[in-house]
Design a protein around this motif. Structure first.
Motif: not given
Length: 513
Positions: A374, A381, A386, A420, A477
């Motif tokens: 991530r 997300d 995933d 991120l 997540n």
């Protein structure tokens, strides 16, 4: 020289002797100060602590600054070296009250670490960065900075740009005035020294002119080196050099400092943002000249400017990268990877199914944890739920043509509050349409539990072999990148369970669509 008569210019003999010694040492470059490239922590501490004391601090700053400036005046290579200017910027901080002496000491350590780690392997470079981060924190603690880590994380070199440029301008003016005065006093006594002063003033004039461009460049570069240290501290020990990222993208090593200097000066390395992640490339159609510095489409390669987001008026595929984007074929032995999975809900938001045949692939060793994936691949997300991974291996010299570069930071909008930082290496690949659909179907059937637990797909056109597996991650997540998660964590839906209940044999199934 006889001392029976009067000293020149109405000076005492002791003062005249001291001036001669000082001028001589500065002129012939023997002042050591800032040139001790093997400076230890204790030496840097002594310099910084002295530099924090009024008056005495000014004297030490002048000593070091003059040493660097005269070196630049006498040597064009030094005058054109980004590292020399970075060092000068660090020393200029000593002229700023209160904060200056502290930044000077920390900056010297940061430069030392960056230079020493420039040509190490990635693992050794990471270890050296870790050591450097600890050294900076130890230095700050020793001189009494409260909450050293917090202080360092809040430091922004670029915030002091205007003040540093002002200090540099005033310093150059002051030195020129001093030399001009000295030249007048020595002209009749020591003509050779007067000529040397003339040459020095001419050289320093070139330094002053170069500084208009190089001071801002050096400030940005020092800020980036600081942010590598900051990123290490923020992430609890994980960071990657920008030069290493460039090497991963190009597949070529940077073997000399001259190469590294050119990369810095050309502005093609990934750049750290104010949040510590990797800044998104300019991607507005109003900034085409800036875009061309980092990306230009070539025939036969994916065109990342074919789609302009109508809502944001941005080329999203350009903004997905940080720094130079390279058109190159994937090479024998490289391992692209991609995560995919069924639709799910995360924090109450529907995340659509992600396909195994998408355009964006990680490049390098596959991630071992959901956190690593991530954060470094910057997969929000809302992009991907995933559950499953496909890892490819390039075999031979017919690998697909791709656009390769560093992943840029991402900010959550559909699921707000997620940030991120990026920093992994990614490849954008346009697959042949029929194989792309076939690979997507294999991936869909795989997560749906239709078939064996391990599947291998071969692409005869590119020589790539694709292997499918389940990640088994339970924390992929709704967790990573949130300062304050928007709600209760919702992970993969029950459909993922189909894969977990599928046959557990290890058969390899070769599929050639």
């Amino acid at each position: 020289m006889s001392q029976t008569g009067n000293a020149p210019a109405g000076w005492t003999w002791s003062h005249f002797k001291a001036v001669c010694e000082d001028v001589s040492s500065w002129t012939w470059g023997t002042v050591q100060g800032a040139f001790n490239e093997k400076a230890s922590l204790s030496q840097i501490l002594v310099d910084a602590v002295i530099g924090m004391i009024p008056l005495v601090g000014d004297a030490t700053a002048v000593r070091d600054l003059i040493a660097v400036l005269i070196g630049m005046a006498d040597n064009e290579e030094k005058r054109n070296s980004t590292w020399e200017w970075v060092l000068l910027v660090v020393l200029l901080f000593a002229l700023i009250p209160v904060i200056g002496g502290v930044v000077k000491g920390a900056g010297r350590i940061i430069i030392k670490v960056a230079q020493e780690s420039a040509h190490l392997s990635e693992a050794a470079r990471l270890a050296h960065t870790a050591s450097g981060a600890k050294e900076v924190i130890e230095f700050l603690n020793r001189i009494g900075v409260k909450n050293a880590e917090k202080w360092l994380l809040q430091l922004r070199i670029t915030d002091h740009t205007a003040e540093l440029i002002g200090k540099f301008t005033n310093l150059m003016r002051t030195i020129d005035n001093v030399l001009k005065t000295a030249r007048g006093k020595f002209a009749g006594l020591a003509p050779s020294l007067a000529r040397r002063i003339d040459g020095l003033r001419a050289g320093l004039e070139k330094v002053a002119e170069s500084g208009k461009k190089m001071i801002p460049t050096a400030i940005k570069e020092l800020d980036q080196k600081l942010r590598d240290i900051q990123a290490y501290i923020r992430s609890g020990g994980e960071t990657t050099s920008r030069v290493t990222l460039h090497e991963l993208a190009t597949g070529e090593r940077v073997t000399t400092r001259a190469q590294e200097r050119r990369l810095i000066e050309d502005g093609i390395l990934p750049v750290r943002s104010g949040r510590g992640g990797f800044k998104q490339n300019p991607a507005s159609p109003d900034l085409l000249d800036e875009i061309r510095k980092v990306y230009q489409h070539e025939p036969g390669y994916p065109n990342l400017m074919k789609y302009l987001d109508p809502e944001t008026n941005v080329y999203n595929d350009i903004a997905a990268y940080s720094g130079k984007m390279f058109n190159r074929p994937l090479r024998d032995g490289e391992t692209p990877f991609r995560l995919f999975g069924p639709e799910c809900f995360t924090h109450g938001v529907l995340v659509k199914e992600s396909r195994a045949s998408g355009a964006y692939w990680g490049l390098g060793p596959p991630p071992k944890t959901a956190k690593e994936w991530r954060e470094f691949a910057a997969v929000l997300d809302s992009f991907n739920g995933d559950g499953f991974m496909v890892v490819a291996r390039v075999k031979g010299n017919n690998g697909p043509k791709a656009v390769v570069g560093t992943v840029a930071e991402q900010f959550g909008t559909r699921i707000p509050g997620q940030y991120l930082p990026g920093g992994a290496t990614q490849a954008y690949i346009d697959m042949e349409a029929s194989f792309k659909e076939a690979l997507a179907k294999v991936g869909h059937d795989f997560w749906a539990g239709k078939g064996p637990a391990h599947v291998t797909v071969d692409d005869p056109a590119t020589g790539m072999e694709f292997t499918f597996s389940a990640t088994g991650w339970k924390d992929a997540n709704g967790i990573w990148g949130y300062l304050h998660p928007p709600g209760a964590v919702t992970t993969q839906t029950a459909r993922v369970g189909a894969r977990e209940n599928a046959t557990k044999n290890n058969d390899q199934v070769l599929v050639s669509p």
